[in-house]
Design an enzyme around this catalytic site. Structure first.
Site, PDB file in Angstrom:
ATOM      1  N   TYR A 199     -53.378 141.696  43.726  1.00 34.81           N
ATOM      2  CA  TYR A 199     -54.386 142.071  42.727  1.00 34.81           C
ATOM      3  C   TYR A 199     -54.725 143.541  42.913  1.00 34.81           C
ATOM      4  O   TYR A 199     -54.882 144.022  44.036  1.00 34.81           O
ATOM      5  CB  TYR A 199     -55.651 141.228  42.888  1.00 34.81           C
ATOM      6  CG  TYR A 199     -56.776 141.655  41.975  1.00 34.81           C
ATOM      7  CD1 TYR A 199     -56.879 141.153  40.684  1.00 34.81           C
ATOM      8  CD2 TYR A 199     -57.729 142.588  42.390  1.00 34.81           C
ATOM      9  CE1 TYR A 199     -57.901 141.555  39.828  1.00 34.81           C
ATOM     10  CE2 TYR A 199     -58.745 142.992  41.546  1.00 34.81           C
ATOM     11  CZ  TYR A 199     -58.826 142.471  40.273  1.00 34.81           C
ATOM     12  OH  TYR A 199     -59.824 142.876  39.428  1.00 34.81           O
TER      13      TYR A 199
ATOM     14  N   GLU B 191     -57.145 146.722  35.033  1.00 33.79           N
ATOM     15  CA  GLU B 191     -56.917 145.606  35.954  1.00 33.79           C
ATOM     16  C   GLU B 191     -55.476 145.120  35.849  1.00 33.79           C
ATOM     17  O   GLU B 191     -54.989 144.835  34.750  1.00 33.79           O
ATOM     18  CB  GLU B 191     -57.876 144.454  35.637  1.00 33.79           C
ATOM     19  CG  GLU B 191     -57.731 143.265  36.582  1.00 33.79           C
ATOM     20  CD  GLU B 191     -58.649 142.128  36.218  1.00 33.79           C
ATOM     21  OE1 GLU B 191     -59.556 141.826  37.006  1.00 33.79           O
ATOM     22  OE2 GLU B 191     -58.471 141.546  35.125  1.00 33.79           O
TER      23      GLU B 191
END
Length: 386
Positions: free
Chosen positions: A109, A197
């Protein structure tokens, strides 16, 4: 302003960042054609909506036959997709993204966002990427790593190395990550983003690092100088009332109550909603017509508020500083006549020419309730809505 995944990846590619090859399609036929153009023996079909959690509800799927590409596209296009981030109504799927598949060894991530506490861009990373990153952040926050960037220096080499080591990247993956992170920072700054993101950021079987998914949000306050980005807005993904507000440049957020609010100033709007709640009511919206409100913006505000069928009363709270209260009062009278408002309207005016504004409202012959104070206005609006 949020962007679709396929749009975000186009921006990444314009910043010389490699992404999986993919083609957006608006029909099942176009999706099949896209898969044929990409080649290979498997594809990922992804619903394009402004919400995460797509994979958990069937909005992202790997398929291995062209017939399955068609079936997947047909099952998504033209229908709302409901995830845990866009409940209760979901968002319409007007496009699907057909992408090549990659041999994935690990999922990480990575995100860049504006940290308002430090007033800097923060880099957030975790070795536990994928669909359950929210659960990871909640249950095991120590697995979430953060670096903040100096606004003058940007992301530094030592920060890239520290994160790469913490993510246990080695060899080519280590090099790719340390090269990728400054590129992402430049994209973030160059496009006035508030969020970038990548979930997941994948390590492939041949030990390369690649953004598999991408979510971007652009700072609305910067859109005046990002015309190309503003043209990417997809109003089908937001509430119709919010889309109407965008068109006339007023700030509107739809809520679930029955008292419409029109206020000049964000702080005053928040205080107004708090007082409505305190008096036992529920606001239907946040609507800030701005410090320089005009009769035209007041009329537009009324139209937007009344698009909501749940509104049973309207509370207008104006502090006349930059704009005079008598001007706003004239705008309210004009708007009530023009729009044909059929619900009770409570008005609180304070500031420059407030007495004259109240006099104009009283002599208008319209069913407008004048309030002596903000607390009185909230009380009368709650009663009127009942």
């Amino acid at each position: 302003m949020n962007l679709h995944e396929y749009q975000a990846k186009q921006i990444l590619r314009s910043g010389n960042i490699t992404t999986p090859r993919g083609i957006a399609a608006a029909s099942a036929d176009a999706a099949v054609e896209a898969a044929g153009e990409l080649g290979g023996d498997a594809w990922v079909v992804k619903a394009q909506i402004h919400a995460g959690g797509r994979g958990k509800v069937g909005g992202v799927k790997v398929v291995k036959r062209l017939d399955d590409v068609r079936a997947m596209a047909e099952s998504l296009l033209g229908k709302p997709l409901l995830t845990n981030q866009n409940a209760p109504d979901g968002q319409p799927v007007n496009l699907v993204l057909v992408e090549e598949t990659l041999p994935i060894a690990r999922e990480l991530y990575l995100s860049l966002l504006v940290d308002r506490e430090t007033e800097r861009v923060a880099i957030v990373a975790s070795a536990a990427g994928g669909m359950d990153i929210e659960d990871v952040a909640h249950a095991t926050p120590e697995k979430v790593l953060t670096e903040t960037c100096d606004p003058l220096l940007g992301v530094q080499d030592f920060q890239c190395r520290a994160l790469a080591f913490a993510l246990e990247l080695k060899g080519e993956a280590y090099k790719d990550f340390c090269h990728l992170l400054p590129q992402l920072y430049r994209v973030f700054i160059a496009n006035d983003l508030s969020l970038l993101e990548i979930n997941p950021l994948v390590v492939t079987a041949d030990n390369r690092v690649l953004p598999l998914d991408c979510k971007m949000s652009v700072d609305d306050n910067a859109l005046y100088r990002r015309k190309a980005l503003s043209e990417l807005r997809d109003d089908s993904q937001i509430d119709a009332k919010e889309a109407a507000a965008n068109a006339v440049n007023v700030n509107y957020v739809a809520l679930s109550g029955n008292i419409g609010c029109m206020v000049n100033g964000a702080g005053l709007a928040m205080a107004t909603m708090d007082l409505i709640q305190l008096e036992g009511g529920t606001p239907a919206n946040f609507l800030d017509v701005g410090g320089g409100a005009t009769p035209e913006t007041v009329a537009q505000g009324f139209k937007i508020i009344l698009l909501d069928p749940n509104v049973r009363a309207v509370l207008i709270n104006i502090f006349g500083g930059i704009v005079r209260c008598d001007v706003i009062a004239a705008g309210i009278i004009q708007a009530v006549k023009e729009v044909g408002v059929k619900v009770p309207v409570v008005v609180r005016l304070e500031g420059t020419n407030a007495e004259l504004g109240r006099k104009l409202l009283a002599e208008s012959g319209l069913a407008i309730i004048a309030a002596a104070s903000l607390t009185d206005a909230a009380k009368q609006a709650v009663v009127a809505a009942q």
